[in-house]
Design an enzyme around this catalytic site. Structure first.
Site, PDB file in Angstrom:
ATOM      1  N   GLN A 108       0.828  -1.204   0.000  1.00 52.31           N
ATOM      2  CA  GLN A 108       0.000   0.000   0.000  1.00 52.31           C
ATOM      3  C   GLN A 108       0.864   1.257   0.000  1.00 52.31           C
ATOM      4  O   GLN A 108       0.559   2.234  -0.679  1.00 52.31           O
ATOM      5  CB  GLN A 108      -0.906  -0.003   1.228  1.00 52.31           C
ATOM      6  N   GLU A 122      -3.994   6.617   3.054  1.00 61.19           N
ATOM      7  CA  GLU A 122      -3.925   7.993   2.547  1.00 61.19           C
ATOM      8  C   GLU A 122      -2.566   8.621   2.803  1.00 61.19           C
ATOM      9  O   GLU A 122      -2.000   9.284   1.928  1.00 61.19           O
ATOM     10  CB  GLU A 122      -5.000   8.870   3.212  1.00 61.19           C
TER      11      GLU A 122
END
Lengths: 736, 326, 145
Positions: free
Chosen positions: A635, A703
């Site tokens: 990620q 994020e």
């Protein structure tokens, strides 16, 4: 958070597990929205407005209807009126939703104005191209810099104007950001089927219950339970799936009118007009400091595009008022309504924009003062979140910076711009800090221990790629005292317990904590059953003294005394034990909660040819507890790739004459390809476990990993070339 | 996609006959199918020529290379003769598109591919090339990728091919077979500038079929190479590109073949640059001086002014890469 | 088709991609752009990796087509296993195309270095940004070849 006395050993959480859905994905068996085999399906293809604003004066469907296999052409002139009951939820921004085929108004170029339904895809596509729509066109307003703005949101502390005027060192900077599109590889798609007044949707969504289910129920004015949403796999979304966009309604409407299940897959081009975008911004910043670099004043004027019919906002003000100690801050954030479709959050929403400004400005200030950029940040490290007055739940930015500097070799750097050359390439290094205000919201999960000793855990969340399918059973396995292979986790169905949107870095914290709660409770139910069962070896043992390992409950200090779930349930003739667990954050938070990071990069710039190539990148993150290091690593690297795109490539271009997006395809809207990406490396700080944030100690990481990437690259480009670029993306023309 | 009739040509004669009747040839199909899906192309008949015997690469008697029209881009790039004799061709091919597309697309189709102009590809926009007389949306629209050379008031779309730039530099010729037999057309005359008829893009007569591209022999040793400048490192059309081939002898440039891509409505032969090089001693100063005239005729638009300087620098860089630093 | 002879009557306009997805129910091959700009539809035709979206099905009379579903039976193909081992995907949507392209890349012997793999795998976009691990997976599978 008080620890439970019988806290389970953590065997799965924190270990690098391969994806449990990996085999399905590498064999092509994972079923994304358009992959579901629904009997009798017809194909829907939408027709889009070719003017940027105005009214529809006519729709000629004759040629389309003449095509063999065409079942219907729906448009505002013949579509049934829909209730569109008010729905302030479902991530609908303030304003009025776009009501498809309900009136003759065109609000933006590409707005759906008709849909063709046919027996085959080929017939539907061809017939759609034969629908002739005429318009009374008006000139659209698409210029962020000149169009009138709404009343701004404001934030202030201290007297920023006076402090800036008095500051010995001043910067006055203007940044611009292009519109970006999410461009998940999977186009948005919906298959809609009605049975009586019950609607089933196989849909690409990041919010099964609160999003698609609730919104479609409100659009059609039917009870929420009359809508079933099925979404087991999501082929990327990055925010574009956070709302039920008009095409979902179009599919349902087409199915209703034709009496057939309808499959509607957006074209790549339609994604640019129909599923939101990261808005374009202008962001002016005045920064004042003393000669040692201690910030005194920050004045920020922010403008962002929104649509004419909805007011979309995001947390763009966050970094500018909480990241560094600054006594005097004034911010104004104004949305500018334009004739575009409504924006939506895109990976690192608000922060990927706001932190870019702050982190580039800090680099400019460091250079101005002759201070190392890391040192400058350390000098402005705040004690608390000055915007809320709250302590940080955890803030290990100093460690991120120190670890990053060491692993990257930062201190070997000659700070002078243009100091390193490699053939035709100027080489530079740059860094930026990263921050994200991760979300947390109420979630539920259902846990069941089966008679055979296995477990099933379910929640209506999604997995758009982070690995929800894998991380949730890790939490569940430990809480239940089972191995990963004996726990099944299911998601993506509105029949399952509701969860918050799968975005804002809140899934692991929120759903993970609900899964833990459900599993803790069902484990205690089993233990309670055992200790109250005269036939159990655990009879009359204090439940707090019982732990479970590999499906066997036993006395903590006497592993010989115990029995398995299977034995317990079998003897008691119980088919299963089950519980719905839940978790939600306290209403009044006692902490300011953010994930942090530091990004370091080396770029090469061929300034004769205007080329920038990223040579290496390192990110160091304070993201709390890492449930699965293998997946978390992916990620982070993916966030860096997204940031490289934002920095160097991504730019949605609108033709101001008619509001047409001229690069609405993947050959002209450039996202990074394999050759653009060098070796990337991510480090998560050891020992992360933010128990102030949530019971499982995670801070969310999807994020924060994109935030700061573009700033680090921009700062490295300055170091390489001596040129400050304050517009994203950095283009060849800006460097020549 | 509009309905069409699909036929497979049994031999070249049948193909030509079908072409004369208005059939569109399909080889790799990577451009045609894409544009048919966008409804930019609406052929009534599609004639599959992939079975024709036009897939050979041969060395000509004079020492040139003849590449059959149906040779795949990947095969042409990998061919030993092409690689050794004209690295600029292999490089231009391998810097084009993607591995998948190169496995499909053919040499003939590559030079016939149509512009990437976004307004051409969008049937709701004005485009004189697609719909003569409708106007040119690019002139006053977003024209970053458009031509600074060879445009007209009717059209400023660039030709997208890379290998065509190498063919233009090397003064290749296009072999054609038509109802009246075979003929050859110099590459630089094969593709047409828009002028007042932007819909006419090439010199093919009705029914004519490209059979091969022939690269003539050049004095040896010939050093050559292709430079492609683009935002993304791969899988993107050129902002600018330069194909350069040089023959050095006796301490001077004896032959210079230079063309540019991404900047012209057709692959742009840089004759002025070539003239400036001939007979001169190779030096960095020469490369700069020669490249300085590359954009003399440029007429930039609102968003591609940068290409004027970038073109010169691209040519300069590639002259140095091929000719050496001195 | 995946080792089986299939006879089918389709519209001239049907692409190979739509043929396998909508007619054969083989939905492993994905439509990401339908324009040759993303690689999600990559399949092998007569042993070569191609874009299924730009291939008219009607042209494939007698051709051999391998999709992700035909790459392996019970045991995974080494590249499929390598994708799992290296975590070379996140959402998984581009993955079948990446794997079919990777199989082509290995067959073409464009695996001499990481940078060579990067270039020759650039016809497959991964928006989750798994490129570093895709390269590692191709290297892993190429090594075992």
């Amino acid at each position: 958070m008080t620890r439970q006395p019988n806290r389970q050993p953590q065997k799965a959480v924190g270990t690098p597990q391969s994806r449990v859905d990996g085999r399905l994905k590498v064999t092509g068996q994972a079923t994304y929205a358009a992959d579901h085999d629904v009997t009798g399906v017809a194909y829907g293809v939408m027709v889009d407005a070719t003017v940027g604003r105005g009214r529809i004066t006519g729709v000629d469907t004759r040629a389309a209807l003449d095509q063999p296999g065409v079942r219907a052409v729906l448009h505002h002139g013949n579509a049934p009126r829909l209730p569109y009951v008010d729905n302030p939820g479902s991530n609908n921004p303030p304003g009025e939703r776009l009501r498809v085929f309900q009136d003759d108004r065109v609000r933006f170029f590409g707005q759906p104005v008709a849909v063709v339904v046919a027996d085959t895809l080929e017939a539907a596509q061809h017939a759609a191209s034969l629908v002739t729509v005429t318009y009374a066109a008006e000139p659209p307003s698409t210029d962020l810099t000149t169009a009138p703005a709404d009343e701004p949101q404001r934030y202030a502390r201290g007297d920023a104007e006076a402090a800036w005027a008095a500051a010995p060192v001043k910067l006055d900077l203007a940044f611009r950001f292009s519109r970006n599109h999410h461009n998940p590889m999977e186009p948005h798609a919906t298959i809609a089927r009605w049975e009586g007044d019950t609607l089933t949707l196989w849909d690409k969504t990041q919010w099964v219950v609160g999003g698609t289910q609730q919104e479609l129920a409100s659009v059609f004015g039917i009870p929420q339970q009359s809508v079933r949403v099925i979404s087991p796999f999501v082929g990327g979304a990055f925010g574009s799936g956070l709302r039920a966009w008009p095409h979902v309604t179009v599919a349902a409407l087409a199915a209703r009118v034709t009496g057939r299940p309808v499959k509607l897959v957006l074209s790549r081009r339609q994604l640019y007009f129909g599923t939101g975008h990261r808005p374009a911004y202008t962001y002016a910043l005045k920064l004042g400091s003393d000669r040692r670099g201690r910030l005194a004043a920050s004045i920020q004027d922010i403008r962002a595009e929104t649509s004419s019919y909805e007011t979309f906002t995001e947390a763009v003000m966050g970094p500018g008022h909480m990241m560094y100690r600054t006594p005097n801050v004034r911010q104004a954030y104004a949305t500018v309504p334009l004739d575009v479709n409504t924006p939506i959050w895109m990976r690192g929403p608000g922060y990927a924009t706001g932190a870019h400004v702050v982190e580039c400005a800090m680099d400019e200030l460091a250079h101005e003062l002759g201070v190392d950029p890391i040192e400058l940040r350390l000098r402005n490290e705040p004690e608390t979140d000055e915007s809320s007055g709250l302590p940080f739940s955890s803030r290990r930015l100093r460690e991120c910076l120190a670890t990053g500097a060491r692993e990257f070799g930062w201190h070997r750097r000659n700070p002078a711009p243009r100091s390193t050359r490699d053939g035709d390439w100027l080489v530079g290094t740059g860094m930026a800090a990263a921050v994200y205000d991760f979300g947390r919201a109420p979630a539920q999960a259902h846990a069941r221990i089966n008679a055979d000793g296995t477990a099933l855990v379910q929640a209506a969340t999604s997995d758009m790629g982070p690995g929800t399918y894998t991380s949730m059973p890790q939490v569940a396995a430990d809480a239940l005292g089972l191995t990963m292979t004996t726990v099944e986790f299911r998601l993506g169905d509105s029949l399952m317990p509701p969860t918050p949107p799968h975005g804002g870095s809140m899934t692991m914290a929120s759903v993970g904590s609900a899964v833990q709660d459900a599993c803790d409770k069902v484990r205690r139910q089993a233990i309670t059953l055992a200790v109250n069962d005269a036939r159990s070896p655990l009879h009359r043992v204090n439940p707090d003294d019982v732990v479970v390992r590999d499906g066997r409950m036993h006395v903590k200090n006497d592993p010989t005394r115990g029995e398995t779930y299977r034995q317990l349930l079998g003897r008691n003739q119980r088919d299963h034990l089950e519980v719905i667990g839940s978790w939600g954050p306290p209403e009044q938070s006692r902490y300011s909660m953010h994930a942090f990071g530091a990004v370091f990069t080396e770029v090469a710039v061929d300034d004769r040819l205007g080329l920038v190539r990223v040579r290496r990148m390192l990110g160091v993150y304070d993201a709390g507890r890492i449930i699965n290091p293998k997946l978390a690593d992916s990620q982070a690297l993916g966030g860096m790739v997204g940031g490289i795109g934002q920095a160097l490539l991504e730019h949605t271009v609108t033709d101001a004459r008619d509001g047409r997006i001229v690069n609405a395809n993947l050959a002209d809207y450039l996202v990074p390809v394999n050759a653009d990406i060098p070796d990337l490396r991510a480090i998560y700080l050891d020992g992360g476990n933010d128990q102030n944030a949530d019971p499982i100690g995670v801070k969310g990481l999807g994020e924060v990993v994109i935030v700061g990437v573009a700033a680090a690259i921009t700062n490295a480009v300055f170091h390489a070339t001596g040129r400050r670029i304050r517009e994203l993306p950095i283009t060849a023309e800006a460097l020549l | 996609m509009f309905p069409f009739t699909y036929t497979k040509a049994a031999d070249t004669r049948a193909a030509v006959a079908a072409g004369q009747r208005g059939g569109r040839f399909i080889a790799g199909g990577t451009t045609l199918v894409d544009l048919m899906r966008e409804t930019v192309e609406r052929p009534d008949t599609v004639v599959d020529i992939s079975g024709l015997p036009l897939g050979e690469i041969t060395t000509t008697r004079s020492g040139g290379v003849r590449i059959g029209a149906l040779v795949r881009m990947s095969d042409a790039a990998a061919d030993r003769r092409v690689r050794n004799t004209f690295p600029v061709i292999s490089q231009a091919l391998e810097l084009s598109a993607s591995a998948q597309l190169r496995n499909m697309a053919t040499i003939g189709g590559n030079i016939m591919q149509r512009t990437r102009c976004t307004y051409f590809r969008d049937v709701s926009a004005a485009c004189n090339k697609r719909a003569p007389g409708s106007g040119c949306a690019a002139l006053e629209g977003f024209n970053r990728s458009h031509a600074i050379l060879g445009g007209s008031s009717q059209c400023v779309a660039t030709h997208p091919s890379d290998v065509a730039v190498a063919f233009a530099a090397l003064e290749a010729s296009v072999h054609l077979l038509g109802p009246d037999g075979e003929r050859g057309v110099p590459f630089t005359e094969f593709l047409l500038r828009p002028g007042n008829t932007p819909e006419r893009e090439h010199a093919l007569r009705p029914g004519e079929l490209i059979t091969a591209v022939e690269i003539p022999a050049h004095p040896r040793p010939l050093r050559s190479g292709y430079l492609k400048v683009r935002d993304r490192q791969s899988y993107e059309f050129a902002l600018t590109s330069a194909a350069v081939a040089l023959h050095l002898g006796g301490g001077v440039v004896r032959a210079a073949k230079v063309a540019a891509g991404g900047v012209g409505t057709v692959p742009w032969k840089l004759t002025a640059v070539e003239q400036r090089l001939l007979g001169e001693r190779p030096s960095d100063r020469l490369w700069t001086a020669a490249a300085a005239v590359a954009a003399d005729d440029a007429e930039p638009l609102a968003h591609n002014e940068f290409k004027v300087e970038l073109l010169k620098r691209t040519v300069e860089r590639q002259l140095r890469v091929v000719g050496g630093t001195r | 088709m995946n080792g089986e002879r299939r006879t089918v009557t389709v519209d001239n306009r049907t692409s190979l991609l739509d043929l396998v997805r909508e007619h054969f129910g083989l939905t492993g091959t994905k439509k990401g752009c339908d324009a040759g700009a993303c690689g999600a539809c990559t399949v092998l035709v007569d042993g070569h990796r191609v874009n299924g979206c730009l291939t008219l099905a009607v042209r494939l009379d007698g051709a051999e087509v391998i999709t992700i579903e035909g790459l392996s039976r019970d045991e995974l193909h080494p590249l499929q296993q390598a994708f799992i081992d290296q975590d070379a995907f996140q959402c998984g949507f581009c993955t079948p195309g990446q794997i079919m392209s990777g199989v082509g890349c290995i067959r073409e012997r464009h695996t001499g270095s990481a940078s060579e793999i990067r270039e020759w795998m650039s016809g497959n976009i991964c928006r989750c940004g798994c490129y570093v691990k895709i390269v590692k997976a191709v290297q892993q599978a190429a090594k075992g070849r």
